[in-house]
Design an enzyme around this catalytic site. Structure first.
Site, short mmCIF file in Angstrom:
data_model
loop_
_atom_site.label_atom_id
_atom_site.label_comp_id
_atom_site.label_asym_id
_atom_site.label_seq_id
_atom_site.Cartn_x
_atom_site.Cartn_y
_atom_site.Cartn_z
N LYS A 28 30.63 -33.35 -30.52
CA LYS A 28 30.18 -33.72 -29.19
C LYS A 28 30.36 -35.22 -28.97
CE LYS A 28 26.49 -31.47 -27.85
NZ LYS A 28 25.08 -31.18 -28.12
N ARG A 99 20.78 -35.98 -28.02
CA ARG A 99 21.51 -34.74 -28.27
C ARG A 99 22.09 -34.73 -29.67
NH1 ARG A 99 25.96 -34.67 -23.66
NH2 ARG A 99 25.77 -32.39 -23.94
N GLY A 108 23.75 -24.17 -29.74
CA GLY A 108 22.33 -23.89 -29.68
C GLY A 108 21.60 -24.02 -31.00
N MET A 110 20.84 -26.81 -32.70
CA MET A 110 19.87 -27.90 -32.80
C MET A 110 19.45 -28.32 -31.40
SD MET A 110 21.39 -29.88 -36.04
CE MET A 110 23.04 -29.47 -35.58
N ARG A 345 34.47 -29.27 -25.49
CA ARG A 345 34.86 -28.88 -26.86
C ARG A 345 35.90 -27.78 -26.74
NH1 ARG A 345 28.98 -26.31 -27.69
NH2 ARG A 345 29.28 -24.48 -26.42
N HIS A 461 23.64 -17.54 -23.70
CA HIS A 461 23.71 -17.58 -25.17
C HIS A 461 24.30 -16.29 -25.73
CE1 HIS A 461 21.84 -16.90 -29.18
NE2 HIS A 461 22.22 -18.15 -29.36
N SER A 812 58.99 -4.67 -57.29
CA SER A 812 57.85 -4.67 -56.37
C SER A 812 56.60 -4.85 -57.21
CB SER A 812 57.81 -3.35 -55.60
OG SER A 812 56.67 -3.34 -54.77
N CYS A 880 53.39 -4.81 -53.29
CA CYS A 880 52.88 -3.65 -52.57
C CYS A 880 51.41 -3.38 -52.89
CB CYS A 880 53.73 -2.41 -52.83
SG CYS A 880 53.73 -1.91 -54.55
N TYR A 900 59.54 -9.89 -49.54
CA TYR A 900 58.71 -9.16 -48.57
C TYR A 900 57.32 -8.92 -49.11
CZ TYR A 900 59.43 -4.86 -51.32
OH TYR A 900 59.43 -3.93 -52.32
P1 ADP Z 1 23.87 -27.93 -26.84
O1 ADP Z 1 24.55 -28.46 -28.04
O2 ADP Z 1 22.82 -26.93 -27.13
O3 ADP Z 1 24.81 -27.54 -25.77
P2 ADP Z 1 23.40 -30.33 -25.35
O4 ADP Z 1 23.24 -31.59 -26.09
O5 ADP Z 1 24.69 -30.11 -24.71
O6 ADP Z 1 23.00 -29.14 -26.30
O7 ADP Z 1 22.24 -30.35 -24.28
C1 ADP Z 1 21.53 -29.28 -23.80
C2 ADP Z 1 21.46 -29.34 -22.30
O8 ADP Z 1 21.00 -30.57 -21.83
C3 ADP Z 1 22.81 -29.13 -21.70
O9 ADP Z 1 22.73 -28.13 -20.76
C4 ADP Z 1 23.17 -30.43 -21.08
O10 ADP Z 1 23.85 -30.23 -19.88
C5 ADP Z 1 21.82 -31.09 -20.83
N1 ADP Z 1 21.97 -32.54 -20.99
C6 ADP Z 1 22.25 -33.19 -22.12
N2 ADP Z 1 22.38 -34.52 -21.90
C7 ADP Z 1 22.19 -34.70 -20.59
C8 ADP Z 1 22.23 -35.85 -19.74
N3 ADP Z 1 22.52 -37.05 -20.21
N4 ADP Z 1 21.99 -35.67 -18.45
C9 ADP Z 1 21.72 -34.43 -17.98
N5 ADP Z 1 21.67 -33.32 -18.70
C10 ADP Z 1 21.91 -33.44 -20.01
MG MG Z 2 25.93 -28.48 -24.70
#
Ligand code: ADP
Ligand code: MG
Ligand code: MG
Length: 928
Positions: A28, A99, A108, A110, A345, A461, A812, A880, A900
């Site tokens: 990320k 984040r 999802g 962390m 990503r 999810h 073979s 084979c 082969y």
């Molecule tokens: P995940 O890895 O679970 O996707 P994220 O770090 O992307 O977690 O964040 C979870 C949520 O928080 C996402 O929906 C993202 O859009 C929102 N979010 C994260 N950072 C910001 C930010 N700077 N401003 C607004 N929303 C944010």
């Molecule tokens: Mg995210």
């Protein structure tokens, strides 16, 4: 700041971080840096590296290094300058998100903290600044809960309960109906919850908030969810070690109706179609889309709701894909009509989408053909070769949802992940049914055949996880009312209970009651084209192991370039042949045996003709009889039992006959016509001859008994003791070839001798073959060509490869037997007794019967090829054994110069792609 600290920075601004270094910055973070640097509008921020995380997790007292917090403060000042705001400044406040993100995306896994920087002092500032009291209190209560959960470890439920109570009291069901006052009240209650749960007031100091959050994200790397996920997906420290922390300026998608938030893919991740795919919510924060709390709108509606923003989204999608040259999965937020990208990503896709996008991206010139081929994991193709619901089925669906991940599955309903796991362990097929799923349900996904949710969209999810696993999923089937607590679901007036069977079709979103018939898969044109490209690139040819017309037809459809192994004994086992085979085995002398073989020959000839025709003009390799012949007879124990039964029957028959005679004395009429056969006149003789036959078989079984049949009288040894058997088979092969030729089919038979250890053995069989060949050419007055070769499946054959190659035109490798003989493991005993333990304790890395043991068996193969090609440079060499269909083994086979690989029909497509990949990556091949 000391010079030394600067030498190993743990913190990078998005403007400076190296977007290619995902290991250091996390996926990320690296992408946020890269997007910032190529001019995409990303809210400003910075990354704390995964190294800092590992350092922190190493410390005993879990304190953040002072140095690190100094760097963080420095970066915050930079952010303050860039945004003209102040962190903790009540009049003009900078709010942050914290984040997580490791080198590999773990969706999802962390938690993220939003709105960090709010406290009782800054809140009035936020109200003043935005003029939106409701928004401010909403942000505050979200922050308290997220912070409470992630940084202070308070369970969601502690917050959800009072929240729901207030909603209930007010008679409100959806959050958007809550007012500023409600959110203020909720915030106050939440502050109390924190105080009650931690014994301390909610931290007011913004740097303390930040520091606690960073620590929490670092620690989440060792949380149970994260560890489970890494174990399940085999993510090693080599691939991802530690999580980075991204600290970013908040943007708000929930400040009004000119705000929105959404997630999307540059192409459809379920079908691969080149259309933007995604969902958004107006006036909402990011989490709301993913969590499935409100069912979001499909992205095309953005075009009418916010036309200008839709244009920007299209531009973003295009820009991202061109830059990354890969389908992207992104998140965005619109704050007062300003468009921000929050994340991108590489998109997780199912196999259908991966195949289609690979083909189309190559055709568009976005990537090369080689890249397209390397982009697909060959094993994934397996997903495409699975059955679909029978389109002829007339059954009506009971409910309908969003087609979130294609494929069909039937199974018993289970309503929670733990029970799903239990049921799976009991061998049940299950469908996980929930309102919505959460990261903690992940083990339920592994256990389930498919997933059905009643809420959430195509990017919920449930949908994302199911797609990444290639499992069918229907999301947001709103007609289903799931009552997890009572383990029931209601659909109209039908009530479904745990254990009821349903079928889901993830391709169209239909849910059916009961089990629906499935039909075999269809091979898409995209896959066909990609595999043709593979064939053009690969050196290895892909053959199939097939003994029946059905298997050969399927393999041929899947692109097999011939048959690499036809096991003739499989043909002997069919109903109409077995009696003939048994006659042959029981024969008293050669003449009697020949007579039985003569009756078998036309049948074998017919089998071979079928295979030759379907494969024409491709080669068909036929292995002469291999297994010990006692395998065609019942076991000693079974025969003894049967004889015992027949003897009892004989006594009964005698008794019935006596009764008949006595009845005449009694002057009663006896109706012998109504008697079943054994009881009818002559019945006794019938039973006697049955007993005699079985006794003869029993004697033979005892005579043939071997202590260790695997190493006993089998393969070429049989052919030498009973030459008439091989003679018959060779005759059937060559006659079939002549007849096919006459019918206009170009055929290419290859005769293969099993279990060879010495050159003399091979010469012995060669002589039989040559004699039969000469006979047939004379008899039919025609030429017929064939190849003669040897299986290499015993160690001595490897050592004598140079000599064998003087006699054989091809080798073979029978790596099932060669693995047994190299390890001196008998496969069944090994797999049932000690191999699992060996694998668990890393005494052996893999089961060598599944993954070719390149270090041992592989070395023997290399040597054999080397020596074999020295005496016969044209020697064709294949494999084979079962391992021949596995990508890692294929890579090795390519490396050592095999001609082969031959594998089972369903693995042919996988092997074709793997062979191309092996060629493309040959330069990087390292034998550990
Ligand atoms: P995940 O890895 O679970 O996707 P994220 O770090 O992307 O977690 O964040 C979870 C949520 O928080 C996402 O929906 C993202 O859009 C929102 N979010 C994260 N950072 C910001 C930010 N700077 N401003 C607004 N929303 C944010
Ligand atoms: Mg995210
Ligand atoms: Mg064998």
């Amino acid at each position: 700041m000391t010079a030394q600290a600067k030498a190993t920075p743990h913190v990078y601004s998005f403007k400076d971080g190296n977007g290619k270094n995902k290991k250091l910055l996390g996926g990320k973070g690296a992408n946020l840096c890269e997007m910032t640097q190529i001019g995409i509008n990303v809210p400003p921020g910075f990354v704390i590296t995964t190294e800092a995380c590992l350092d922190y997790l190493d410390t005993k007292n879990q304190d953040l290094p002072l140095e690190l917090m100094n760097h963080v403060r420095e970066q915050i000042s930079r952010l303050e300058r860039d945004t003209n705001k102040g962190f903790g400044d009540a009049d003009n406040m900078l709010l942050l998100s914290v984040r997580s993100g490791s080198a590999l995306s773990m969706p999802g896994m962390m938690d993220t903290i939003l709105n960090l920087g709010l406290n009782s002092a800054t809140l009035p500032g936020l109200i003043k600044q935005t003029g939106n009291e409701r928004f401010a209190w909403d942000a505050y209560r979200r922050f308290i809960q997220l912070f409470g959960k992630v940084a202070l470890g308070i369970s969601d439920e502690k917050f959800d309960r009072p929240f729901d109570a207030i909603k209930k009291r007010e008679g409100i069901t959806i959050d958007t109906d809550l007012s500023a006052d409600h959110f203020r009240e909720i915030s106050d209650v939440f502050l109390d919850v924190v105080h009650d749960e931690t014994g301390k007031p909610f931290p007011e100091d913004v740097y303390e908030q930040l520091q606690l959050s960073i620590k929490a994200v670092f620690s989440s790397w060792l949380g149970k969810r994260a560890i489970d996920y890494r174990r399940e997906f085999k993510i090693t420290a080599d691939m991802a070690n530690g999580t980075a922390v991204n600290i970013q300026t908040m943007v708000f998608g929930n400040m009004g109706n000119d705000c929105a938030t959404g997630v999307g893919f540059t192409r459809n991740p379920g079908t691969g179609e080149n259309v933007m795919f995604g969902e958004f919510l107006i006036n909402a924060q990011g989490e709301d889309v993913v969590a499935g709390i409100r069912t979001p709108k499909p992205v095309h509606e953005l075009a009418s709701d916010m036309p200008q923003m839709h244009v920007e989204l299209l531009a973003l999608s295009d820009r991202l894909e061109k830059h990354y040259r890969e389908v992207q999965d992104y998140e965005y937020t619109i704050e007062n009509s300003v468009f921000y990208c929050l994340q991108t990503r590489d998109g997780k896709m199912n196999a259908t989408a991966r195949v289609r996008t690979s083909l189309e991206m190559a055709n568009e010139g976005l990537i090369t053909r080689d890249e397209a081929l390397l982009r697909i994991n060959p094993e994934e193709l397996d997903q495409l070769l699975h059955p679909r619901l029978d389109p002829e089925s007339k059954q009506m669906p009971i409910a309908h949802g969003l087609p979130a991940s294609p494929g069909a599955a039937s199974g018993k309903i289970v309503f929670d992940a733990d029970r799903a796991e239990l049921a799976r362990d009991e061998g049940e097929k299950i469908i996980l049914v929930r309102e919505e799923t959460k990261p903690e349900d992940i083990h339920g996904f592994f256990a389930a055949e498919g997933v059905l949710t009643s809420r959430g969209g195509k990017t919920s999810h449930a949908a994302v996880v199911a797609r990444s696993m290639g499992k069918p999923c229907i999301a947001g089937a709103e007609g289903i009312d799931v009552d997890v607590e009572h383990h029931i679901a209601r659909v109209g007036d039908v009530t479904l209970h745990e254990g009821d069977v349903i079928t889901i079709d993830g391709a169209n979103g239909n849910v059916y009651l009961g089990e629906i018939d499935m039909v075999p898969p269809k091979f898409s044109n995209e896959l066909r084209t990609l595999l043709n490209w593979s064939d053009e690139i690969a050196d290895l040819r892909i053959m199939c192991n097939a003994d029946t017309l059905e298997a050969a037809t399927q393999a041929s459809d899947y692109g097999a370039m011939g048959i690499g192994l036809c096991r003739t004994e499989r043909m002997f086992n069919a109903q109409d042949r077995l009696p003939l085979v048994i006659d042959m085995i029981l024969a008293k002398d050669r003449a009697e045996r020949k007579e039985a073989l003569d009756r078998l020959r036309p049948i074998q000839r017919g089998d071979f003709k079928d295979l030759f025709k379907i494969m024409s003009p491709r080669p068909v390799t036929i292995r002469l009889l291999d297994p010990p012949i006692h395998e065609f007879l019942p076991s000693e124990k079974q025969l003894e039992q049967e004889i015992e039964h027949l003897r009892c029957l004989r006594d009964t028959v005698s008794g019935v006959n006596d009764l008949m005679n006595t009845m005449q004395l009694l002057k009663r009429h006896a109706d012998t016509k109504a008697m079943p056969k054994p009881f009818a006149p002559g019945g006794r003789e019938l039973v006697e001859s049955a007993i005699a036959k079985k006794q003869q078989m029993l004697l033979k079984v005892r005579e043939l008994f071997e202590v260790n049949p695997m190493l006993g009288h089998r393969g070429v040894r049989l052919g030498i003791t009973y030459p008439e058997i091989y003679e018959m088979q060779v005759r059937a092969i060559l006659e079939a070839a002549v007849e096919c030729n006459r019918e206009g089919f170009d055929v290419c038979p290859e005769i293969m001798v099993p279990q060879v250890c010495t050159g003399q053995e091979l010469l012995w069989v060669r002589k039989i073959v040559d004699e039969v060949h000469a006979d047939i050419e004379a008899e039919y007055n025609t030429h017929v060509t064939f190849k003669f070769g040897s299986m290499i499946e015993v160690v001595r054959a490897c050592m004598r490869a140079g000599r064998l190659a003087e006699i054989a035109e091809f080798f073979s490798f029978g790596t099932n037997d060669l693995t047994q003989s190299t390890f001196s493991f008998s496969r069944e005993d090994a797999e049932n007794k000690f191999l699992p333990l060996y694998e668990k304790n890393h005494i052996l890395q893999d089961n060598p019967f599944e993954t070719l043991d390149v270090k041992g068996v592989g070395r023997l193969m290399e040597t054999a090829i080397d020596w074999g090609r020295k005496t016969n440079p044209d020697l064709k060499v294949g494999i084979c054994g079962e391992q021949g269909g596995h990508p890692a083994s294929i890579r090795f086979c390519n490396h050592i110069g095999l001609t082969y690989v031959s594998c089972s029909a369903p693995r042919v497509p996988i092997a074709r792609l793997a062979a191309a990949q092996a060629k493309l990556t040959e330069d990087d091949y390292v034998l550990e």
